[in-house]
Each structure stands twice: as structure tokens, then as C-alpha cells.
Motif scaffolding. Sequence first.
Motif, PDB file in Angstrom:
ATOM      1  N   ARG A   1       4.839  11.828   3.266  1.00 59.57           N
ATOM      2  CA  ARG A   1       5.516  12.807   2.422  1.00 59.57           C
ATOM      3  C   ARG A   1       6.857  13.202   3.055  1.00 59.57           C
ATOM      4  O   ARG A   1       6.943  13.471   4.248  1.00 59.57           O
TER       5      ARG A   1
ATOM      6  N   LEU B   1      -0.579   8.466  -8.798  1.00 61.96           N
ATOM      7  CA  LEU B   1      -0.564   9.259  -7.561  1.00 61.96           C
ATOM      8  C   LEU B   1       0.067  10.629  -7.798  1.00 61.96           C
ATOM      9  O   LEU B   1       1.026  10.777  -8.554  1.00 61.96           O
ATOM     10  N   LYS B   2      -0.494  11.635  -7.145  1.00 59.58           N
ATOM     11  CA  LYS B   2       0.038  12.989  -7.280  1.00 59.58           C
ATOM     12  C   LYS B   2       1.288  13.185  -6.427  1.00 59.58           C
ATOM     13  O   LYS B   2       2.124  14.035  -6.723  1.00 59.58           O
TER      14      LYS B   2
ATOM     15  N   HIS C   1       3.625   2.814  -8.405  1.00 55.10           N
ATOM     16  CA  HIS C   1       3.349   4.248  -8.189  1.00 55.10           C
ATOM     17  C   HIS C   1       2.814   4.889  -9.467  1.00 55.10           C
ATOM     18  O   HIS C   1       1.820   5.634  -9.449  1.00 55.10           O
TER      19      HIS C   1
ATOM     20  N   GLN D   1      -0.813   3.808 -10.513  1.00 49.88           N
ATOM     21  CA  GLN D   1      -1.909   4.352  -9.712  1.00 49.88           C
ATOM     22  C   GLN D   1      -2.099   5.846  -9.916  1.00 49.88           C
ATOM     23  O   GLN D   1      -3.041   6.422  -9.379  1.00 49.88           O
TER      24      GLN D   1
ATOM     25  N   ASP E   1       0.857  -1.187   0.000  1.00 49.41           N
ATOM     26  CA  ASP E   1       0.000   0.000   0.000  1.00 49.41           C
ATOM     27  C   ASP E   1       0.893   1.238   0.000  1.00 49.41           C
ATOM     28  O   ASP E   1       1.503   1.569   1.007  1.00 49.41           O
TER      29      ASP E   1
ATOM     30  N   LYS F   1      -0.241   4.328  -1.024  1.00 56.24           N
ATOM     31  CA  LYS F   1      -1.028   5.565  -0.960  1.00 56.24           C
ATOM     32  C   LYS F   1      -0.784   6.326   0.333  1.00 56.24           C
ATOM     33  O   LYS F   1      -0.990   7.538   0.391  1.00 56.24           O
ATOM     34  N   HIS F   2      -0.367   5.603   1.367  1.00 58.38           N
ATOM     35  CA  HIS F   2      -0.204   6.250   2.659  1.00 58.38           C
ATOM     36  C   HIS F   2       1.259   6.476   3.016  1.00 58.38           C
ATOM     37  O   HIS F   2       1.613   6.611   4.187  1.00 58.38           O
TER      38      HIS F   2
END
Length: 347
Positions: free
Chosen positions: A55, A92-93, A87, A90, A49, A51-52
Motif C-alpha cells: 500500500r 481488490l479493495k 486488478h 479480482q 501476483d 494481491k501483495h
Amino acid sequence: METNKVVIESLAMNGGVGDHSYANNSSLQRSGFEAAKALIYRAIKENLDIKHLSRGRPFRITDLGCSVGPNTFIAVQNIVEAIEQKHQSQGLKLPLPEFHVYFNDHVSNDFNTLFASFPLERRYFAAGVPGSFHSRLFPEKSINLVYSFASLQWLSKVPDEVLDMDSTCWNKGRIYYTNAPSEVMAAYSGRFAKDMERFLDARAKEVVHGGLLALSFPCIPDGLAYSRSQIGGRVDEAKVDSFNVPFYSTASPMEVENLVAKNGCFTIERNEAWACPILEGNGACEMYSKHYRAFMEGLIKEHFGSDDEIIEELFKIFTKKISDSFDILEESNMSILFVLLKRKEDS
């Protein structure tokens, strides 16, 4: 028991880049890893995972039992590429995190040769972490992905019982548990269980929630008798009585599954095995002999002395024995087990 401690510290593979170095004699491991490559890609695609990801924090990877040579770099690069692909797929920004890779092995590992051979265009920061993976190596909740290939079969030490002349497990005349009484096998199995418990306890503290453990090591099919797994030997020299190899390559998938369940901190996402690759063609027997020499020479010299002429003669004889028994090797039931574990949330 002091001899046993010396054996433990001698587990590092042959260093350097010479004819008998591990770097130049690890093609069997490379063949096994190539077979596992698709499994690792799939494991990251389906189970990681991202997404989490925090940053600004690096994604931390460790190769436990990295040894020395190109295999560890190939493995790490494949892992990094798999994460990058997931990455991108998906959309992802968040930008990709920086990768920080920790290469771990015994303190006697040839880290100098390892560092000198780092790929010039690697997409990760690197550091060496000397120490046994049977204990803690990293701060709590600091590692995202643990990788280990062909290392967990090495025990932290020879089982104490097989070195005790008064024990029913005294392994007289042998250096391993193949063809030994069942009590010797039980001692090795018990040591493996204790070592795996310590290994999983340490990783449970170090791996972040949702982090992965991708582990691969030799095994045998469930229900197969260990005596049918591989070629064993018996030597009559008295000094052999006190020499035993801290190596357990006959764990079964069910055995590992039970140990993971006992730990309770991980879910098993994948647990499967495939046949060990077999070298063929001219020179195969010599390649097998060099393969064993690369990881056994240190143990042998520590116990029997470092006479180079004796070592050369020993492995000439060993090469001939492999040639004489190659049909048995081809019929071996040895497999490679791939286990993917995921760190549970703390209860």
C-alpha cells in the motif's frame, strides 16, 4: 581494443524525427510487438501476483532498450492496461498503485526526442535512465516488471577474439558471423552467454520477489544451423577486417533456457517463438534498407567516417541487394522469442 569501446557507445539508434530516424523506421519492431501483445496480456493475467502489492508504493516498470519513438509508449500503455484489468477482475479493495515507468537506453540515446513525444494522457509517471542494461541500473528489489523488446540481441561489445589478428577467430573480410568459420560463431555465442549472465544477475538484484521479466528478441529454432538463419555478406576492403557488428540474433530457446537455469534466480513461465513478420508490397525493399540504416548508421560512420555521400551510396547499393535477394529473405528462418521469467524467493 579502443576501437571496440567506441563501437559500443555508438549503439544508440538514429535520433530525431527525420527520414532516417529510428522513430520513423521501426515498423518491423512494431509488427513484432503487436504479435507479442496478447502474450504480455496473458503473462500479466496468469503470472503477476498483485494481491501483495505494498500500500502506498508505486508499481515500477522499466523498458530496457527503449530507444526513441512510439513503440515504447505503446508497449508501456499495454502493460499498464493489463495490470489495471487484472486488478479490476479480482475485485481488490486496495486502490490501484501509481505507476512509475523508467525508460532505459544508452547514454547517447536521443532522450530529448523521447521526452518531447510523451503521450499527453499517460497514466504513469516517467523518468529516463541512461546506461547499459548489462549492468545494474536500479536499487535492490525496486522493480516490479521488466520489459525489453528487440534489444537483448545487441551485445555489450564485439567479441575480443574476432578483432585479434593472431586468433583463429579473426573475422577477416566479414562484419558478422554469418558464413564465417565456426570459431567466429562460437565467439559471438560466448559473448552472448556472458552478457546474458550479467543481465540476469543485475535483474535478480533489482526485481522484487514475484516480479516479472518479459523479454523478446530475435532467435532461431532449436537445432537450426546459424548459417541458414539469414542473409550474410563478405566485403574485400581492408578496413572491413576490423569492423564487426556486436549483434547476436541466433540464440535458440534452449540456449536461453540453459542460461536462465544457470543463473538460478528465475523460473521460466513461458518460452515460445513465432516467425518474424515480413514486409510485402511496393517499397518493402526500401523500408528494410531504412530500417537497417536507422540502427546501423552510427556504427558505420564511427568506423568508416561520416561522409554523407558515401553513406547514401552504401544504402542505395544495400537496397538493391535486398531487392535482388528478397526471395531469400522471405524464406528466412528467423523468429522472435518471447520469454517470461518470474523472480524466485531468495533461498
